[in-house]
Write a protein that holds these residues in place. Structure first.
Motif, PDB file in Angstrom:
ATOM      1  N   GLU A 157      44.074  56.591  42.676  1.00  0.00           N
ATOM      2  CA  GLU A 157      43.322  55.371  42.960  1.00  0.00           C
ATOM      3  C   GLU A 157      42.410  55.020  41.779  1.00  0.00           C
ATOM      4  O   GLU A 157      42.304  53.855  41.394  1.00  0.00           O
ATOM      5  CB  GLU A 157      42.491  55.550  44.234  1.00  0.00           C
ATOM      6  N   ASN A 213      44.473  53.516  39.089  1.00  0.00           N
ATOM      7  CA  ASN A 213      44.817  52.132  39.430  1.00  0.00           C
ATOM      8  C   ASN A 213      43.657  51.176  39.132  1.00  0.00           C
ATOM      9  O   ASN A 213      43.862  50.074  38.617  1.00  0.00           O
ATOM     10  CB  ASN A 213      45.213  52.013  40.899  1.00  0.00           C
ATOM     11  N   VAL A 214      42.436  51.592  39.448  1.00  0.00           N
ATOM     12  CA  VAL A 214      41.261  50.760  39.184  1.00  0.00           C
ATOM     13  C   VAL A 214      41.079  50.572  37.680  1.00  0.00           C
ATOM     14  O   VAL A 214      40.826  49.460  37.200  1.00  0.00           O
ATOM     15  CB  VAL A 214      39.998  51.371  39.829  1.00  0.00           C
ATOM     16  N   LEU A 268      43.649  48.202  36.430  1.00  0.00           N
ATOM     17  CA  LEU A 268      43.273  46.846  36.831  1.00  0.00           C
ATOM     18  C   LEU A 268      42.221  46.287  35.877  1.00  0.00           C
ATOM     19  O   LEU A 268      42.341  45.155  35.407  1.00  0.00           O
ATOM     20  CB  LEU A 268      42.738  46.856  38.269  1.00  0.00           C
ATOM     21  N   GLU A 293      39.480  41.776  45.415  1.00  0.00           N
ATOM     22  CA  GLU A 293      40.840  41.431  45.849  1.00  0.00           C
ATOM     23  C   GLU A 293      41.716  42.675  45.934  1.00  0.00           C
ATOM     24  O   GLU A 293      42.513  42.821  46.859  1.00  0.00           O
ATOM     25  CB  GLU A 293      41.448  40.400  44.902  1.00  0.00           C
ATOM     26  N   TRP A 294      41.573  43.562  44.971  1.00  0.00           N
ATOM     27  CA  TRP A 294      42.357  44.810  44.979  1.00  0.00           C
ATOM     28  C   TRP A 294      42.007  45.635  46.210  1.00  0.00           C
ATOM     29  O   TRP A 294      42.882  46.190  46.868  1.00  0.00           O
ATOM     30  CB  TRP A 294      42.085  45.602  43.706  1.00  0.00           C
ATOM     31  N   LYS A 295      40.712  45.709  46.546  1.00  0.00           N
ATOM     32  CA  LYS A 295      40.268  46.473  47.718  1.00  0.00           C
ATOM     33  C   LYS A 295      40.850  45.893  49.000  1.00  0.00           C
ATOM     34  O   LYS A 295      41.291  46.628  49.883  1.00  0.00           O
ATOM     35  CB  LYS A 295      38.752  46.487  47.769  1.00  0.00           C
ATOM     36  N   ARG A 298      43.651  44.203  49.317  1.00  0.00           N
ATOM     37  CA  ARG A 298      45.090  44.512  49.359  1.00  0.00           C
ATOM     38  C   ARG A 298      45.351  45.961  49.692  1.00  0.00           C
ATOM     39  O   ARG A 298      46.355  46.308  50.323  1.00  0.00           O
ATOM     40  CB  ARG A 298      45.726  44.201  47.995  1.00  0.00           C
ATOM     41  N   SER A 299      44.450  46.852  49.299  1.00  0.00           N
ATOM     42  CA  SER A 299      44.644  48.296  49.501  1.00  0.00           C
ATOM     43  C   SER A 299      44.405  48.735  50.930  1.00  0.00           C
ATOM     44  O   SER A 299      44.879  49.780  51.353  1.00  0.00           O
ATOM     45  CB  SER A 299      43.690  49.076  48.587  1.00  0.00           C
TER      46      SER A 299
END
Length: 174
Positions: free
Chosen positions: A112, A115-116, A119, A168-170, A172-173
């Motif tokens: 994770e 991924n951050v 991003l 937005e990523w949070k 979607r996760s």
């Protein structure tokens, strides 16, 4: 024939006459805020019990107050020791359970975090640098702006871009 006062009436009268002395005595002995409660306990004790004739009612009251204070102190000390022992016994991890995350959780957290970081890097080098310097290193926005040679509003705009992307990523996760 005159009736002699009962011992309790003598003690009660002595108590009522010397209530303030008892309070001062208990406070001087360290009772603090509990002095009022202890004086009330003395009253309850002398009204509930029927001692024989008391030769020195004032001494009897002071001794009763002193003993009640000692009992309260011992009770508080034992309670504190019990609480401390319980905390020591029950502190830490329950038997068979570790506070360390499992290897699976560690792997998931590392993935994770990667991924951050990816991003942030995808938002551009300046946005990633500003975000890392401000949020991770704790640098002030004015200092970052001066170091990078950009305006303060540019730093603020880049941080908004990073925050929006992370939000937005949070979503979607989840």
């Amino acid at each position: 024939m005159t009736a002699e006062p009962s011992p309790a009436a003598g003690l009660e009268a002595a108590f009522l006459e010397n209530r303030e002395k008892l309070l001062r005595f208990l406070r001087a002995r360290g009772a603090g805020d509990a002095a009022e409660d202890l004086v009330q306990e003395v009253w309850l004790k002398i009204t509930a019990s029927r001692p024989g004739p008391v030769a020195s009612p004032l001494s009897y009251l002071f001794r009763t107050a002193d003993l009640l204070m000692i009992d309260r102190f011992r009770s508080a000390r034992q309670s504190g020791a019990r609480d401390r022992d319980w905390t020591e016994i029950n502190a830490g991890d329950p038997p068979g359970v570790s506070a360390e995350p499992s290897p699976e959780r560690r792997m998931a957290a590392a993935q994770e975090a990667a991924n951050v970081l990816a991003l942030l890097d995808g938002l551009g080098p300046r946005v990633a640098t500003i975000f890392r310097r401000h949020r991770i290193e704790g640098a002030q926005q004015k200092v970052i702006a001066a170091d990078l040679g950009v305006s303060l509003s540019t730093v603020e705009a880049d941080l908004r871009v990073a925050y929006r992307a992370l939000s937005e990523w949070k979503e979607r996760s989840q």
